[in-house]
Each structure stands twice: as C-alpha cells, then as structure tokens.
Design a protein around this motif. Sequence first.
Motif, mmCIF file in Angstrom:
data_model
loop_
_atom_site.group_PDB
_atom_site.id
_atom_site.type_symbol
_atom_site.label_atom_id
_atom_site.label_comp_id
_atom_site.label_asym_id
_atom_site.label_seq_id
_atom_site.Cartn_x
_atom_site.Cartn_y
_atom_site.Cartn_z
ATOM 1 N N LYS A 108 0.431 -1.584 -0.336
ATOM 2 C CA LYS A 108 -0.292 -0.369 -0.470
ATOM 3 C C LYS A 108 1.098 1.437 -0.203
ATOM 4 C CE LYS A 108 -3.921 3.277 0.797
ATOM 5 N NZ LYS A 108 -3.057 4.202 0.858
ATOM 6 N N ASN A 114 -10.082 -3.217 1.386
ATOM 7 C CA ASN A 114 -11.673 -2.554 1.250
ATOM 8 C C ASN A 114 -12.763 -3.219 2.990
ATOM 9 O OD1 ASN A 114 -14.036 -0.267 0.570
ATOM 10 N ND2 ASN A 114 -14.485 -1.821 -0.672
ATOM 11 N N ILE A 139 -6.887 -1.707 5.047
ATOM 12 C CA ILE A 139 -7.131 -0.736 4.143
ATOM 13 C C ILE A 139 -7.035 -0.642 2.910
ATOM 14 C CG2 ILE A 139 -5.967 1.327 3.902
ATOM 15 C CD1 ILE A 139 -5.003 1.826 6.450
ATOM 16 N N SER A 140 -6.021 -2.134 2.556
ATOM 17 C CA SER A 140 -5.112 -2.097 0.992
ATOM 18 C C SER A 140 -6.926 -2.641 -0.018
ATOM 19 C CB SER A 140 -4.201 -2.853 0.306
ATOM 20 O OG SER A 140 -3.355 -2.141 1.499
ATOM 21 N N ARG A 193 -13.001 -2.181 5.486
ATOM 22 C CA ARG A 193 -13.676 -1.515 6.730
ATOM 23 C C ARG A 193 -15.202 -1.323 5.694
ATOM 24 N NH1 ARG A 193 -13.624 3.324 9.981
ATOM 25 N NH2 ARG A 193 -11.346 3.435 9.650
ATOM 26 N N LYS A 208 -3.084 -4.522 9.517
ATOM 27 C CA LYS A 208 -3.857 -3.263 8.972
ATOM 28 C C LYS A 208 -4.033 -2.837 7.783
ATOM 29 C CE LYS A 208 -3.208 1.357 10.744
ATOM 30 N NZ LYS A 208 -2.703 2.572 11.863
ATOM 31 N N GLU A 209 -2.237 -3.070 6.572
ATOM 32 C CA GLU A 209 -2.543 -2.189 5.376
ATOM 33 C C GLU A 209 -3.391 -3.276 5.179
ATOM 34 O OE1 GLU A 209 -1.635 0.838 4.628
ATOM 35 O OE2 GLU A 209 -0.819 1.133 7.078
#
Length: 312
Positions: A137, A197, A194-195, A199, A190-191
């Motif tokens: 990311k 999607n 986020i990478s 969430r 974590k990354e």
Amino acid sequence: MSNKAHKATLKAIKAIDLKKWVVTFWLVKRYMANHAAHYSVLRVNTDAKLQKRLKGYVVNQLQGKDFHLAEYDFNNADGDDTLFTITADATDFPKVEVAINAGFDNAIAKEYQDLLNSWAYVVQLEHGNDRLYAWRKISTLTQPKKVQSRQATFFVEHKLVDVEDKEVFLIDPRFDFFVHGGMIFIANKKEFEISMNFREGMKAKAAEVIQNFNESGRFKNVDLIQKHVGDNLHHLRKMASILKAGYYQQPDYIQRMIEVSKEEGWELKVEDGQVVVEAETIDVLLKLLNNDRLRSPINNEIFDAAAKAPVK
C-alpha cells in the motif's frame, strides 16, 4: 484450506528459485462507487537492476525467515514472525488480479504524473502459468508527491541535488501481503485491511448482526449498539467477530450469558428475559456476545481474550 495445507503452500513458495522468474511492476489505482472499490492498473517499465532488487525484497521477506501461520481473524494482532492466511476470493484482490492479467492491454506509465495518486503497487513474479504477487500500500512516505517532505537529496554528477528537482518514487523493501495459488499471506494486517477495503465489508457484517439482534427479540435498545459502533474500526472488528463466531445464534447461548452474568456480577441489565442495551455497558455486552470472557483452569482468573484459538 487447513493450516497444514497453508504450511505446505508456504513451504513450496520458499523452495522457488525466483532468479528464473520474470518480474513486472504494476501501479494500482482505486476509486469508490456505491461503497464498493474498483481497481485499474498501470504497467511500469523497470530496468534489470531494479528487477533484481525487487526479487531480493521478496526473497528477504518471504523466503528469508521462518513464520508462524495463523488463520486471519478480525482480532488478530500483528507479529513480526506471523503470517495470517485468508483465501484471495474473500478479498478484493481478484479484482486487481483480473486487471493485471489483461497484460499488454493495460496502459504503460509514460509520465511522472502517471505515478501520482496511486493506491498501491504490486510486484508480480511469473514463471510459466505460476504467479506470485507482492503488494505494498502506498503511504505518505512512499507517495511520490509527498517525498519532498522527507528532505532527501541525491548525489548526481558530482553534486547534491534537491529532491524537489527530481521525479522520485520510493519503493519500500517490505510488502504488506503476498498472493500465490489463491491464498493470501498477510505480513501487515492493518495495511492489508485498508488495501482490501475491509472497513466497508465489516460495516456490512455489523449491519447484519444488528438486524439479527432486532429479529431475535432478545434485546432492547439495539439502536444504541449501532450508534456505539458507527465507523469505528475497532468496534467494527468486534461486530464482525461476533458474526463470524455466531455464538449469539446458538439456541441457549443468550440465556446462559444472562445467567452467568448474574452469577459473576457483570452488570448486564435484563428485563423480562431481554438484554437491555445500555451505553455504559455496551463494551461488556459485546465481549460477552463474542465469548471473550474466559476463565483460566489453572488459577481460576478471568480474562478478556478477543482472539481465541480453540485447543484441538
């Protein structure tokens, strides 16, 4: 796929002689529409020296150390010696893979501006029909337009050159996750989330749990849980874990939770057989719904343990 199979896959990856593999470098672009992520890619030409360096980064991180493998869970904690496993189909990565597989139909980055505002970069290693992907990311430290804030300089043609005068793209030697044979090996949880999607995916899971609570008739004031969770990633993880574990859907779980809470004095409010959601005790309630409150058989102490691995 079992953990044994995951270990076999990783062992096979470690045995690969990547010197024989072809390296290509891809920039990933992303945009959101209707809460879904959409991806496109750009091919970036690289010279032989950089290709060798990229292979070295993959070898050093993935093949150069021994890892403990654990199945990905929303509540896993990152560890330097741990890779979390998840099937690629459970993530957004197949969308990116489809784009990369278009090969020469993809545009080539020709201008420095093409590098800007990218979401991630992917190093693809290819040998015949076999492919290994390494994903990173792009962060504020590697985003080209942000690099000048690091106050870097370059020694070029016998003089130091200010970074503002150079078109720079930083490549980190560490990758967030690797993909091979339909399996993802996560080095940076974590990354990865986020990478890929995650969430938005966790929001959907939280909404499903809320709906289940309302339909069960076992809870009052469920809207307070929805308000409490909101967009908070920590709370969304908890809701996703509650859904995955599914304890609350077991026939006697809620009743036993009520009984044990009364015995232990855990401040769970109950009226007419229903759990009353209160702002002050929502965190406790969510822990109990995920069966996080555990007792040690050794000294009888009680612990909150979100990430649980059943003893087999």
